[in-house]
Design a protein around this motif. Structure first.
Motif, PDB file in Angstrom:
ATOM      1  N   PRO A 100       0.798  -1.236   0.000  1.00  0.00           N
ATOM      2  CA  PRO A 100       0.000   0.000   0.000  1.00  0.00           C
ATOM      3  C   PRO A 100       0.826   1.281   0.000  1.00  0.00           C
ATOM      4  N   ALA A 101       1.987   1.261   0.641  1.00  0.00           N
ATOM      5  CA  ALA A 101       2.802   2.471   0.689  1.00  0.00           C
ATOM      6  C   ALA A 101       3.154   2.956  -0.713  1.00  0.00           C
ATOM      7  N   VAL A 102       3.446   2.002  -1.607  1.00  0.00           N
ATOM      8  CA  VAL A 102       3.862   2.338  -2.972  1.00  0.00           C
ATOM      9  C   VAL A 102       2.664   2.534  -3.894  1.00  0.00           C
ATOM     10  N   MET A 103       1.658   1.682  -3.753  1.00  0.00           N
ATOM     11  CA  MET A 103       0.579   1.643  -4.733  1.00  0.00           C
ATOM     12  C   MET A 103      -0.662   2.452  -4.344  1.00  0.00           C
ATOM     13  N   VAL A 104      -0.737   2.927  -3.109  1.00  0.00           N
ATOM     14  CA  VAL A 104      -1.892   3.716  -2.682  1.00  0.00           C
ATOM     15  C   VAL A 104      -1.467   5.047  -2.064  1.00  0.00           C
ATOM     16  N   VAL A 105      -0.590   5.002  -1.055  1.00  0.00           N
ATOM     17  CA  VAL A 105      -0.236   6.221  -0.318  1.00  0.00           C
ATOM     18  C   VAL A 105       0.620   7.160  -1.157  1.00  0.00           C
ATOM     19  N   ALA A 106       1.700   6.646  -1.748  1.00  0.00           N
ATOM     20  CA  ALA A 106       2.627   7.514  -2.493  1.00  0.00           C
ATOM     21  C   ALA A 106       1.934   8.318  -3.594  1.00  0.00           C
ATOM     22  N   PRO A 107       1.076   7.705  -4.417  1.00  0.00           N
ATOM     23  CA  PRO A 107       0.404   8.502  -5.453  1.00  0.00           C
ATOM     24  C   PRO A 107      -0.492   9.611  -4.891  1.00  0.00           C
ATOM     25  N   LEU A 108      -0.907   9.480  -3.621  1.00  0.00           N
ATOM     26  CA  LEU A 108      -1.765  10.489  -3.013  1.00  0.00           C
ATOM     27  C   LEU A 108      -0.976  11.650  -2.407  1.00  0.00           C
ATOM     28  N   VAL A 109       0.202  11.359  -1.857  1.00  0.00           N
ATOM     29  CA  VAL A 109       0.914  12.392  -1.094  1.00  0.00           C
ATOM     30  C   VAL A 109       2.039  13.061  -1.879  1.00  0.00           C
ATOM     31  N   PHE A 110       2.498  12.443  -2.966  1.00  0.00           N
ATOM     32  CA  PHE A 110       3.537  13.064  -3.786  1.00  0.00           C
ATOM     33  C   PHE A 110       2.894  13.763  -4.983  1.00  0.00           C
ATOM     34  N   LYS A 111       3.359  14.929  -5.307  1.00  0.00           N
ATOM     35  CA  LYS A 111       2.841  15.647  -6.472  1.00  0.00           C
ATOM     36  C   LYS A 111       3.082  14.852  -7.739  1.00  0.00           C
ATOM     37  N   ASP A 112       4.214  14.158  -7.795  1.00  0.00           N
ATOM     38  CA  ASP A 112       4.512  13.295  -8.942  1.00  0.00           C
ATOM     39  C   ASP A 112       5.308  12.106  -8.444  1.00  0.00           C
ATOM     40  N   ALA A 113       4.609  10.997  -8.226  1.00  0.00           N
ATOM     41  CA  ALA A 113       5.281   9.792  -7.741  1.00  0.00           C
ATOM     42  C   ALA A 113       6.136   9.141  -8.816  1.00  0.00           C
ATOM     43  N   GLY A 114       5.923   9.534 -10.087  1.00  0.00           N
ATOM     44  CA  GLY A 114       6.681   8.943 -11.180  1.00  0.00           C
ATOM     45  C   GLY A 114       5.959   7.808 -11.870  1.00  0.00           C
ATOM     46  N   TYR A 115       4.730   7.526 -11.431  1.00  0.00           N
ATOM     47  CA  TYR A 115       3.941   6.452 -12.041  1.00  0.00           C
ATOM     48  C   TYR A 115       2.492   6.631 -11.622  1.00  0.00           C
ATOM     49  N   ASP A 116       1.601   6.038 -12.387  1.00  0.00           N
ATOM     50  CA  ASP A 116       0.185   6.007 -12.054  1.00  0.00           C
ATOM     51  C   ASP A 116      -0.137   4.574 -11.634  1.00  0.00           C
ATOM     52  N   ALA A 117      -0.430   4.390 -10.366  1.00  0.00           N
ATOM     53  CA  ALA A 117      -0.588   3.032  -9.837  1.00  0.00           C
ATOM     54  C   ALA A 117      -1.692   2.249 -10.537  1.00  0.00           C
ATOM     55  N   GLU A 118      -2.740   2.928 -10.994  1.00  0.00           N
ATOM     56  CA  GLU A 118      -3.866   2.223 -11.609  1.00  0.00           C
ATOM     57  C   GLU A 118      -3.741   2.088 -13.122  1.00  0.00           C
ATOM     58  N   LYS A 119      -3.029   2.999 -13.770  1.00  0.00           N
ATOM     59  CA  LYS A 119      -2.904   2.942 -15.227  1.00  0.00           C
ATOM     60  C   LYS A 119      -1.631   2.211 -15.677  1.00  0.00           C
ATOM     61  N   ASP A 120      -0.566   2.316 -14.910  1.00  0.00           N
ATOM     62  CA  ASP A 120       0.720   1.747 -15.330  1.00  0.00           C
ATOM     63  C   ASP A 120       0.910   0.301 -14.907  1.00  0.00           C
ATOM     64  N   PHE A 121      -0.004  -0.222 -14.068  1.00  0.00           N
ATOM     65  CA  PHE A 121       0.157  -1.576 -13.547  1.00  0.00           C
ATOM     66  C   PHE A 121      -1.153  -2.347 -13.617  1.00  0.00           C
ATOM     67  N   VAL A 122      -1.026  -3.679 -13.672  1.00  0.00           N
ATOM     68  CA  VAL A 122      -2.171  -4.581 -13.661  1.00  0.00           C
ATOM     69  C   VAL A 122      -2.023  -5.507 -12.454  1.00  0.00           C
ATOM     70  N   PRO A 123      -3.010  -5.566 -11.562  1.00  0.00           N
ATOM     71  CA  PRO A 123      -2.930  -6.501 -10.436  1.00  0.00           C
ATOM     72  C   PRO A 123      -2.885  -7.944 -10.931  1.00  0.00           C
ATOM     73  N   VAL A 124      -2.028  -8.736 -10.313  1.00  0.00           N
ATOM     74  CA  VAL A 124      -1.885 -10.137 -10.705  1.00  0.00           C
ATOM     75  C   VAL A 124      -2.449 -11.063  -9.634  1.00  0.00           C
ATOM     76  N   SER A 125      -1.888 -10.977  -8.421  1.00  0.00           N
ATOM     77  CA  SER A 125      -2.371 -11.830  -7.337  1.00  0.00           C
ATOM     78  C   SER A 125      -1.861 -11.331  -5.996  1.00  0.00           C
ATOM     79  N   GLN A 126      -2.756 -11.223  -5.030  1.00  0.00           N
ATOM     80  CA  GLN A 126      -2.349 -10.934  -3.659  1.00  0.00           C
ATOM     81  C   GLN A 126      -1.750 -12.196  -3.062  1.00  0.00           C
ATOM     82  N   VAL A 127      -0.656 -12.052  -2.293  1.00  0.00           N
ATOM     83  CA  VAL A 127      -0.010 -13.230  -1.717  1.00  0.00           C
ATOM     84  C   VAL A 127       0.071 -13.190  -0.192  1.00  0.00           C
TER      85      VAL A 127
END
Length: 327
Positions: A100-127
Motif C-alpha cells: 500500500p505504501a507504494v501503490m496507494v499512499v505515495a500517489p496520493l501524497v507526492f505531487k509526482d510519484a513517477g507512475y500512475d498506480a492504476e494505469k501503469d500496472f495490472v494486479p496479478v495476485s495478492q499473496v
C-alpha cells in the motif's frame, strides 16, 4: 443401410480427425513464458515483503518451467522499483511485489510519484496480508485495550502514538484508531520499527502502532504488550491477541503484498502468472513457512485481488487525504 453406415463412419472419422488436430493447436496457443521471470522487490533483502517474494519464487519456477529470481531494487520507499518496472516492454517477464505504501499512499501524497498506480500496472495476485497492532510498554501495566481507552478518555493529552515513520500505513491507521476512540492522537514518527520498539520496551514511549509482525517478537519476550490487532479475525500465529472489534472498538484494517505486472504485459501472460501464483500459495509447506515468519499467506484469484484493491482504496484514501500529510 450400407450407405447409411458408411456415412456415419465417415462422420465419426472426420470428428476424430478434427479433435486430434485441435489438441496440438490448443496446446501451441496456450500462454507460456519464453524466458526467465524476475520478481522485483523495492526494499532491501530480509524484510517481510522480500521473504514472501522468495517463498513464492522458490516454488513458482518449477510450475512455470523457467528460472524465477528475486531482484531487490531499494530506493525512494519502493517508488524507484515501481518507476523501473512500469517501463518494462511487453516481452519482458517481470512482476513487482507492491504494497500500500507504494501503490496507494505515495500517489496520493507526492505531487509526482513517477507512475500512475492504476494505469501503469495490472494486479496479478495478492499473496499476503498483515495486521496492525496497538501495543503499550510495561510501564503502563495495562493488559486490555479498553483499559487504555478509558485512560485516554480521562487523559486525552496522553494519546501520543509512536509509529515507525510518518506517512506510513501505521501512521494513518493511528488516525483511524483516534477516530474510533473519539480522541485526537499526536503521531510521533520514528526512523523505523527498531527504534520504535526500543523506546516502547525501554519505557520512554507508552503507546505504539506498528505492523503485528514487527512488534510480535517483543510481545512474546514479555518486553511489551500488544492489546489488539486490526484484522477481521485473530492472526493465525498470534491466536491469543484479540482483534479491535473483540476489544470493543469498531475498526478493522490490514495491509497486503500483491504482485503487479506492467501494463504492457499481454493479458494472457498476466492470467497465466496469476493462476500459477495462486497454485503456489495453496502449498501447505509455503503456508507453514509463512506463518513461522509471522506472515499471513493469501490465496487469491486476479478478480479477487482487483476487488480487494478497490475496497482498500475506498477505506484508506479518505484517511490519507484528510490527514493533509506531505512528505
Amino acid at each position: 443401410m450400407t450407405a447409411f453406415l458408411s456415412r456415419r463412419k465417415l462422420t465419426a472419422w472426420c470428428l476424430a480427425l478434427a479433435a486430434g488436430a485441435a489438441a496440438p493447436l490448443a496446446h501451441a496457443q496456450a500462454p507460456a513464458l519464453d524466458g526467465a521471470l524476475t520478481l522485483v522487490v523495492g526494499y532491501t533483502a530480509g524484510g517481510s515483503t522480500d521473504r514472501i517474494a522468495r517463498m513464492v519464487a522458490e516454488r513458482l519456477g518449477p510450475k512455470l518451467g523457467v528460472a524465477v529470481t528475486v531482484e531487490n531494487r531499494p530506493g525512494e520507499g519502493g517508488r524507484l522499483a515501481a518507476k523501473e518496472v512500469k517501463r518494462a516492454p511487453a516481452a519482458q517477464n517481470v512482476l513487482m511485489l507492491g504494497n500500500p505504501a507504494v501503490m496507494v499512499v505515495a500517489p496520493l501524497v507526492f505531487k509526482d510519484a513517477g507512475y500512475d498506480a492504476e494505469k501503469d500496472f495490472v494486479p496479478v495476485s495478492q499473496v499476503s496480508s498483515y495486521d496492525f497492532a496497538l501495543a503499550v510498554g510495561n510501564k503502563l501495566q495495562l493488559d486490555r485495550a479498553m483499559f487504555l481507552v478509558g485512560r485516554l478518555w480521562a487523559h486525552p493529552e496522553e494519546a501520543v502514538f509512536g509509529v515507525p515513520a510518518t506517512g506510513s500505513l501505521p501512521h494513518f491507521f493511528g488516525l483511524m484508531v483516534g477516530d474510533a476512540l473519539s480522541v485526537q492522537p499526536q503521531i510521533k514518527g520514528y526512523g523505523g520499527s527498531a527504534p520504535l520498539s526500543a523506546d516502547l520496551s525501554g519505557g520512554s514511549l507508552p503507546i505504539a502502532i506498528d505492523t503485528l509482525d514487527s512488534l510480535y517478537g517483543q510481545h512474546v519476550a514479555g518486553k511489551i504488550r500488544i492489546l489488539a490487532v486490526s484484522g477481521k479475525k485473530r492472526a493465525s500465529f498470534a491466536p491469543t491477541i484479540p482483534t479491535f472489534r473483540e476489544a470493543g472498538m469498531k475498526i478493522d484494517a490490514d495491509g497486503w503484498n500483491t504482485f503487479f505486472a506492467p501494463a504492457s504485459m499481454p493479458p494472457a501472460k498476466v492470467q497465466l502468472l496469476s493462476t500459477k501464483i495462486r497454485e503456489v500459495m495453496q502449498d501447505p509447506a509455503l503456508q507453514k513457512a509463512a506463518n513461522a515468519a509471522y506472515i499471513t499467506p493469501i490465496v487469491s484469484t486476479q478478480a479477487e485481488t482487483v476487488q480487494m484493491l478497490k475496497a482498500f482504496r475506498q477505506q484508506w484514501e479518505p484517511v490519507v487525504r484528510r490527514s493533509g500529510f506531505q512528505p
